[in-house]
Design an enzyme around this catalytic site. Structure first.
Site: not given
Ligand SMILES: *[C@@H]1O[C@H](CO)[C@@H](O)[C@H](O)[C@H]1NC(C)=O
Ligand SMILES: *[C@@H]1O[C@H](CO)[C@@H](O)[C@H](O)[C@H]1NC(C)=O
Ligand SMILES: *[C@@H]1O[C@H](CO)[C@@H](O)[C@H](O)[C@H]1NC(C)=O
Length: 580
Positions: A83, A144
């Site tokens: 990610c 994130h």
């Protein structure tokens, strides 16, 4: 009346009206040539999970519709198999090593919202350039890429500091820890190391104090105190991994304001959908950039009752089908505003499916089709080859498949050029504008070499040798599969990038993806007469690539990746952070 008529024919009034008319026309044509940009990004979705990529049992009619009306990329490659680095590369159009957003240790992602690592403020995202070009920009869903640097209000890494006018969603990522009763996801990875470090530091402090008292210590009391404070931070970080992750990481924000802490995961999907639709409605005069960054299909696979039990593939399949339904709702909102021909829609996943995500016999992660490996696994194709679909009716051809190598980083120059902006000239941009390829002005994509990183370590390189149509891939390092052959690192949460659990290959493992996309039969000098020449050419490219890298501060260091109470976004009076 006469007076009115007279003033009508007054030359300056005429000039005024013709100017107005001209402005109006200019605005119209200007708007026509600058599309809205709608990005739909799935989290952890495998290329084998999507109907139009060959899955016959999972139902993704809305994603399939995008492919039918647009361009489907079959060799769309994420810059990293995980990610945070993949998204950093996506937002900046540059390999994550260039911004320090990849890992040199076992911390492969950002663990805490209350950590100090994140996308550096001097990186320029495509959202920022489009914002400067007059686009209304919004991010709904997962970020994130960090929040704060030095205080809980500086928001140095926050989406609003990186080109978004509006943010609603999770500054972090969805985790098992966000749903009470699920086995901890982050805690497992973190605890052991944090506890080990806490003990080591405590031991070091004790030894230093003892030696100091006997008078032989070269360290000052100030140094010893700093070390002790450092140890206390590790201790707090370790302690926080028990039950507190939900409070510190699982929260929703609207712009800078925390709206839910801890968040109610069950209603997140409907809030994300509502926010996306209302952003489209209020920005319809355009042009806008909307990045819908789904919390789907990451564990814990929170799925609404309507979809639970609906698919043939358990909770994971249900979650995929729910996300597809949400995509349909968002596309409907675009249609309802009459914007479909004026909007470039892009669908992708941040990286491949998560093979190790399972509970007992239930597979809770995605399926990467014929491709080997998955999330986190260095350069293996399953972790980086993702679905990628572009639709822009009337401009891009419909129902078209392109097999050329393309990258998630390509959205960067593509979006910027469409928005009338210029990519920054003071740094290297690794993505390439896709429009010439889509419009068939060129036969091949501009990607000749692609570098497949695992953390900051270069694991593999892809070479598209255009003249002969081959796609070579050389693996210098590969993760060790446990058990060997099963294609995943079971028993560990994720394959590491370095250390005893990787294998180095010299000569590298070589495959021709155009003949062997599953990377099943490594070539040798016996089976590939050009073997040495190919390896040599790739090595030369690596050398040239290395020359373009400059050292930058690493964002995933221990110091950046431990929980710092003074950086924690909080909606109450710290540490009483809860709100609804
Ligand atoms: C479709 O996706 C499911 C869920 O990931 C997977 O289990 C199944 O093997 C896939 N089927 C095909 C034909 O790829
Ligand atoms: C959008 O473009 C397509 C293809 O050019 C065309 O068939 C369709 O009528 C257009 N729709 C609208 C609403 O303009
Ligand atoms: C951003 O700042 C860091 C450290 O100050 C520097 O190393 C890096 O080159 C800068 N990046 C850009 C794109 O200017």
């Amino acid at each position: 009346m006469e007076c009115l008529l007279r003033s009508y024919w007054n030359p300056s009034v005429l000039l005024f009206f013709s100017l107005l008319l001209w402005r109006a026309c200019e605005a119209r044509t200007g708007a026509d040539s600058r599309p809205n940009i709608l990005i739909l990004m799935a989290d952890d979705l495998g290329i084998g999970d999507v109907g139009c990529y060959g899955n016959v049992t999972i139902r993704t009619p809305n994603i399939d519709r995008l492919a039918k009306e647009g361009v489907k990329l079959t060799q769309h490659i994420a810059a990293a198999p995980l990610c945070t680095p993949s998204r950093a590369a996506f937002m900046t159009g540059r390999y994550a090593v260039r911004s320090g957003m990849d890992s040199a240790n076992f911390f492969r992602i950002l663990f805490w919202i209350g950590g100090s690592g994140g996308l550096p403020p001097n990186e320029t995202t495509f959202a920022k350039v489009l914002q400067q070009q007059g686009y209304t920009t919004g991010l709904i869903g997962k970020w994130h890429l960090g929040v704060n640097c030095e205080s809980h209000t500086d928001h140095c890494h926050h989406p609003l500091n990186h080109g978004f006018d509006y943010f609603y969603g999770m500054p972090h990522t969805l985790l098992n820890d966000c749903q009470p009763g699920k086995p901890s996801e982050l805690g497992l990875v973190l605890r052991y190391r944090l506890w080990f470090c806490t003990q080591m530091i405590a031991l070091a402090v004790l030894t230093a104090v003892l030696v100091k008292l006997t008078g032989f210590c070269p360290f000052s009391w100030k140094m010893i105190t700093s070390l002790a404070l450092f140890g206390i931070l590790f201790f707090i970080s370790w302690y926080s991994s028990y039950g507190f992750i939900r409070y510190w990481d699982c929260l929703m924000m609207r712009n800078y304001e925390v709206t839910e802490q801890p968040m109610k995961v069950e209603r997140a999907y409907s809030l994300v959908l509502k926010e996306a639709v209302s952003f489209i409605e209020r920005s319809r005069r355009g042009p806008f950039l909307l990045f819908v960054s789904f919390l789907h299909v990451h564990t814990p696979l929170v799925t609404s009752e309507r979809f639970v039990g609906r698919s043939q593939h358990g909770l994971y399949g249900d979650n995929v089908e729910e996300m597809d339904w949400m995509i349909g709702q968002i596309l409907d909102a675009v249609d309802k505003e009459g914007l479909q021909n004026n909007t470039l829609t892009y669908f992708a996943s941040d990286h491949g499916g998560f093979l190790e995500a399972r509970e007992g016999d239930a597979q809770l992660g995605g399926w990467n089709g014929i491709y080997k490996g998955g999330k986190g696994m260095g350069g293996w194709e399953g972790g980086i080859r993702v679905p990628g679909i572009f639709r822009w009716p009337g401009v891009l051809p419909a129902d078209t498949v392109i097999d050329e190598p393309t990258s998630l980083m390509d959205i960067y120059p593509t979006a910027i050029h469409l928005g009338g902006g210029k990519v920054p000239q003071d740094r290297i941009i690794d993505g390439h504008d896709l429009m010439p390829l889509f419009q068939r002005k060129v036969k091949h994509s501009d990607h000749e070499f692609m570098f497949h990183y695992c953390g900051i370590y270069l694991h593999a390189v892809r070479w598209h040798q255009k003249e002969v149509g081959a796609v070579w891939k050389a693996h210098y390092t590969t993760p060790v599969f446990q058990p060997e052959g099963a294609g995943a690192c079971y028993g560990r949460r994720m394959c590491p990038c370095v250390g005893e659990h990787v294998t180095h290959h010299n000569p590298p493992l070589l495959f021709d993806l155009s003949r062997d996309p599953s990377e099943s039969k490594p070539l040798s000098t016996a089976t590939e007469p050009q073997f040495d020449t190919i390896i040599k050419r790739i090595e030369q490219a690596v050398e040239e690539h290395r020359k373009t890298l400059t050292p930058v501060p690493l964002q995933f260091t221990w110091w950046n990746n431990i929980w710092k109470p003074w950086l924690q976004p909080c909606c109450g009076t710290f540490p009483m952070c809860w709100c609804d």
